[in-house]
Design an enzyme around this catalytic site. Structure first.
Site, PDB file in Angstrom:
ATOM      1  CB  SER A  46      71.967  50.571  49.328  1.00 65.77           C
ATOM      2  OG  SER A  46      70.552  51.452  49.223  1.00 65.77           O
ATOM      3  CE  LYS A  47      77.478  56.916  49.836  1.00 63.63           C
ATOM      4  NZ  LYS A  47      77.878  57.120  51.424  1.00 63.63           N
ATOM      5  NE  ARG A  48      69.426  53.268  45.938  1.00 62.99           N
ATOM      6  CZ  ARG A  48      68.630  51.621  45.980  1.00 62.99           C
ATOM      7  NH1 ARG A  48      67.121  52.363  45.951  1.00 62.99           N
ATOM      8  NH2 ARG A  48      69.552  50.635  46.349  1.00 62.99           N
TER       9      ARG A  48
END
Ligand code: GLU
Length: 492
Positions: A262-264
């Protein structure tokens, strides 16, 4: 004898912005497979989600695909977005007539029907079914309504979706997936599902099956999350009596904690990797290994070899971990293997953004990259290195303060300046620099950090950093003198 069909594969993004590495992997595997098999690679745009699928987000996907060098044989032209190829339009939003025709055919054959159930009625059915422990499939009272009657209701202003009829399909659906092996879905996994929404917009499973058929797709390689969709698509193929393509559902891409990437946790789109200074070839090589292995387990694999060696048999079903450290290492390998003139073309835009003051002759560029390449893993790594060479960026750093407190510093700086100023040549070689440093040592009678650190400060503004024997030969005598003057001025 049956003739072998030409392989036709597709990448079918629903554009919502830049290309995620998962999408890039799907595109890459399809591309490699097409190239290897002498087939065609299509780009189909699944833009029936009208709000998010703008031309702008389509351009973003296209930009990333082009950067990766994944050229499609059919699909939107990358500049004009106009359709290229015999099976267009390649944007689903422009194929509504086609879906309507297939839906009508299914309705005429009694395999689909207009359904007037309202959302509240469906929700009520669902709640009751759950309460009674039944499967929450829609029970539509309209499934056997004659089409003429339904059309009359629509004409009178009622809204209807088109639903696929599943009640006759009491059997298992089986297929062999390239990655998952034998897959069996019992038909009662799904109830009567929607093909067309009331406004005429098709639902993914419907337009996907229609397009894969109409575009002559022979193999569908896509992400694991689409595996359950395959059941509905198989039902549509069967109802239309269409030949079923071969499927392969690729495993998830996981982060280092084995969670879905994920982008996080950092960059996930190709565009971000591009901005962080990764090379398309390296990213492509890295992505190819997320779920596939080379027969000899090689890691650095140029594109021609990826094409030659790619095989669906070597796709693995377990999740693939995205190892950012490995990607960086791989990028360093690609970067260092590049010829300096080519590498400069890639480094230059990164330096241009920093507005550095650097020489512009080819020889110097080559020499500087030869010197800096070993310390670079990404193109961005060039920025702090080249900044050291730009006079405009020379400034005394707070870490240098201590050096100015030392008693021998003045003598070292003055000797360094005198020696550099009287050098006959405009550029000081590595060898000459080491000699000069020794001369400062003798003349100023200092050694160790009291010798090295003041010279460092005089060259780069701080007592630690890239080795001077690498930097000094890349600088002009005048720069060196101007810089030591700044230091002497500080001493007063
Ligand atoms: N539009 C779908 C997606 O972006 C494609 C699914 C498929 O390849 O069938 O996930």
């Amino acid at each position: 004898m049956s003739q072998k069909k030409t392989v036709r594969v597709r990448f079918a993004p629903s554009p919502t912005g830049y290309l995620h590495v998962g999408g890039a992997r799907t595109a890459l595997y399809n591309y490699l497979f097409a190239k290897q098999q002498g087939g065609q690679f299509l780009l189909r745009i699944e833009d029936t989600d009208e709000v998010r699928s703008t031309d702008e987000s389509l351009r973003m996907v296209i930009e990333d695909l082009q950067w990766l060098g994944l050229k499609w044989d059919e699909g939107p032209n990358p500049e004009t977005l106009a359709d290229v190829g015999p099976c267009g339009p390649y944007r689903q939003s422009r194929r509504l007539e086609i879906y309507k025709k297939v839906a009508d055919e299914l309705i005429n054959q009694g395999k689909a029907y207009y359904c007037f159930l309202k959302d509240e009625e469906i929700e009520k059915q669902r709640e009751e079914a759950l309460k009674e422990g039944r499967s929450p499939h829609v029970q539509s009272p309209y499934e056997d309504m004659p089409a003429a009657e339904a059309l009359a209701k629509i004409k009178a202003g009622e809204k209807a979706v088109v639903r696929f009829k599943t009640k006759h399909l009491k059997k298992d659906y089986k297929f062999t997936d390239y990655v998952r092996g034998e897959v069996t879905f019992p038909s009662d996994m799904v109830g009567d599902f929607v093909l067309l929404r009331s406004g005429g917009m098709p639902v993914y499973n419907f337009c996907c099956a229609v397009d894969d058929h109409m575009m002559g797709i022979t193999h569908v390689l896509r992400a694991e999350e689409h595996l359950p969709n395959t059941l509905r698509q198989l039902m549509i193929y069967e109802a239309m009596n269409w030949e079923i393509p071969r499927f392969g559902h690729m495993s998830l891409i996981l982060d280092e904690d084995r969670k879905k990437l994920s982008k996080r946790k950092g960059a996930t789109s190709c565009h971000e990797f591009k901005m962080e200074g990764y090379l398309p070839g390296a990213l492509k090589n890295f992505i190819a290994l997320l779920g596939w292995t080379h027969p000899e387990e090689k890691e650095i694999i140029p594109e021609e070899e990826l094409i030659a060696k790619f095989s669906v048999d070597r796709l693995h079903p377990s999740g693939a971990v995205f190892d950012a450290v490995k990607l960086k290492w791989m990028n360093g390998q690609y970067l260092r293997a590049m010829d300096e003139a080519e590498l400069w073309k890639l480094v230059e835009p990164f330096l241009a953004r920093e507005s550095l003051e650097l020489p512009s002759d080819q020889e110097w560029r080559k020499k500087s990259l030869q010197a800096f390449k070993p310390a670079m893993e990404t193109l961005v790594d060039a920025i702090p290195l080249y900044r050291l060479l730009s006079d405009k960026s020379y400034a005394l750093q707070p870490e240098a303060d201590e050096v100015f407190q030392w008693e021998p510093t003045r003598k070292v700086l003055e000797t360094w300046k005198a020696l550099v100023s009287t050098e006959p040549s405009d550029v000081i070689s590595e060898e000459r620099f080491l000699q000069l440093q020794d001369m400062v040592k003798d003349q100023a009678q200092v050694k160790g950090k009291f010798l090295f650190m003041p010279i460092r400060v005089a060259v780069i503004g701080k007592p630690h950093g890239t080795e001077l024997k690498i930097l000094v030969p890349l600088m002009k005598k005048k720069s060196l003198v101007d810089r030591v003057d700044i230091c002497l001025k500080k001493l007063g």
